[in-house]
Structure formats: structure tokens, C-alpha cells
Design a protein around this motif. Structure first.
Motif, PDB file in Angstrom:
ATOM      1  N   MET A 169       8.575 -13.765  39.553  1.00  0.00           N
ATOM      2  CA  MET A 169       8.992 -15.166  39.464  1.00  0.00           C
ATOM      3  C   MET A 169       8.024 -15.956  38.593  1.00  0.00           C
ATOM      4  O   MET A 169       8.438 -16.833  37.819  1.00  0.00           O
ATOM      5  CB  MET A 169       9.070 -15.786  40.862  1.00  0.00           C
ATOM      6  N   THR A 170       6.731 -15.657  38.685  1.00  0.00           N
ATOM      7  CA  THR A 170       5.730 -16.339  37.856  1.00  0.00           C
ATOM      8  C   THR A 170       5.975 -16.045  36.385  1.00  0.00           C
ATOM      9  O   THR A 170       5.915 -16.948  35.537  1.00  0.00           O
ATOM     10  CB  THR A 170       4.311 -15.896  38.263  1.00  0.00           C
ATOM     11  N   ALA A 222       8.979 -17.957  35.245  1.00  0.00           N
ATOM     12  CA  ALA A 222       8.658 -19.379  35.084  1.00  0.00           C
ATOM     13  C   ALA A 222       7.840 -19.611  33.812  1.00  0.00           C
ATOM     14  O   ALA A 222       8.077 -20.583  33.077  1.00  0.00           O
ATOM     15  CB  ALA A 222       7.890 -19.887  36.301  1.00  0.00           C
ATOM     16  N   GLU A 223       6.900 -18.699  33.522  1.00  0.00           N
ATOM     17  CA  GLU A 223       6.108 -18.835  32.300  1.00  0.00           C
ATOM     18  C   GLU A 223       6.987 -18.688  31.056  1.00  0.00           C
ATOM     19  O   GLU A 223       6.815 -19.416  30.075  1.00  0.00           O
ATOM     20  CB  GLU A 223       4.974 -17.786  32.286  1.00  0.00           C
ATOM     21  N   VAL A 245       8.977 -21.941  30.720  1.00  0.00           N
ATOM     22  CA  VAL A 245       8.126 -23.005  30.200  1.00  0.00           C
ATOM     23  C   VAL A 245       7.862 -22.777  28.716  1.00  0.00           C
ATOM     24  O   VAL A 245       7.891 -23.703  27.917  1.00  0.00           O
ATOM     25  CB  VAL A 245       6.807 -23.093  31.002  1.00  0.00           C
TER      26      VAL A 245
END
Length: 123
Positions: free
Chosen positions: A104-105, A108-109, A112
């Protein structure tokens, strides 16, 4: 007088029963104990047999306690293996959750990064 006393002590449950048996046997063979060396020999014999009866009782108690300890050890080992398997399952679940959070990180990165590139291109 050695053989009957030996069998009496072997059958005795504890040293008190052995003493009672040896006193009774001593009363029965009293006519044979006519001089001091015979009496002294019989008393030495009785002392050794009472000590043997006491040791027999102690060894029985040690064996009983050892069996109890063995049962307790098996119980503790069983509990350890149960807890160990429970902790391994929790560890696997934690690793799975960690992997999900890492994915998930990364998503998300990436999102972004894409929004930053898109925002930089619109300017």
C-alpha cells in the motif's frame, strides 16, 4: 535367623513395620540368643535390615516423585509446543500484514509521484 528376617523386611511397607516384625521375630528366637555375641549379631543384623527398609521406602518415594516430574515435564512440553505454534501463526499473520502495508505504501508513493508529475506538466 537371617532368611526369615530378610523376607519380613522385604514385605514390610516401611521401617516401622520392619521394626515390629524384627521385634516379634526376636521374641520367637529369644531362646537361641543365649550369649552376648549372638544378641549383638542379631542387633547388628536388625539395624542393617531396618536401614534397608528405610532406604526401600525412600527409593519408592523418589520413584514416585520422578514419575510425577516426568508427567509435569510432558505437560510443560505440550503447552510449549501449543504456544509456539500459536506464536508462529501470529508471526505469519504479522508478516502478511507488513507485506500488505508495504504494497500500500508503494502504491501511495506511485500515486503521489504520478500526481506530482501531472501537476508539474500542467504548469
Amino acid at each position: 535367623f537371617h532368611l526369615p528376617t530378610f523376607y519380613g523386611v522385604v514385605v514390610a511397607e516401611n521401617y516401622c513395620e520392619a521394626i515390629v516384625f524384627l521385634i516379634g521375630h526376636g521374641l520367637l528366637i529369644l531362646p537361641m540368643l543365649l550369649n552376648v555375641p549372638c544378641i549383638s549379631g542379631y542387633l547388628q543384623h536388625c539395624c542393617m535390615l531396618v536401614a534397608a527398609a528405610w532406604m526401600k521406602k525412600q527409593l519408592g518415594q523418589i520413584a514416585t516423585r520422578s514419575m510425577d516430574l516426568l508427567d509435569e515435564h510432558e505437560s510443560l512440553q505440550h503447552n510449549y509446543h501449543e504456544q509456539s505454534s500459536k506464536y508462529k501463526a501470529q508471526e505469519q499473520a504479522l508478516k502478511h500484514k507488513t507485506q500488505e502495508y508495504e504494497e500500500m505504501t508503494m502504491l501511495a508513493e506511485e500515486a503521489v509521484g504520478m500526481l506530482t508529475r501531472r501537476g508539474g506538466a500542467d504548469m
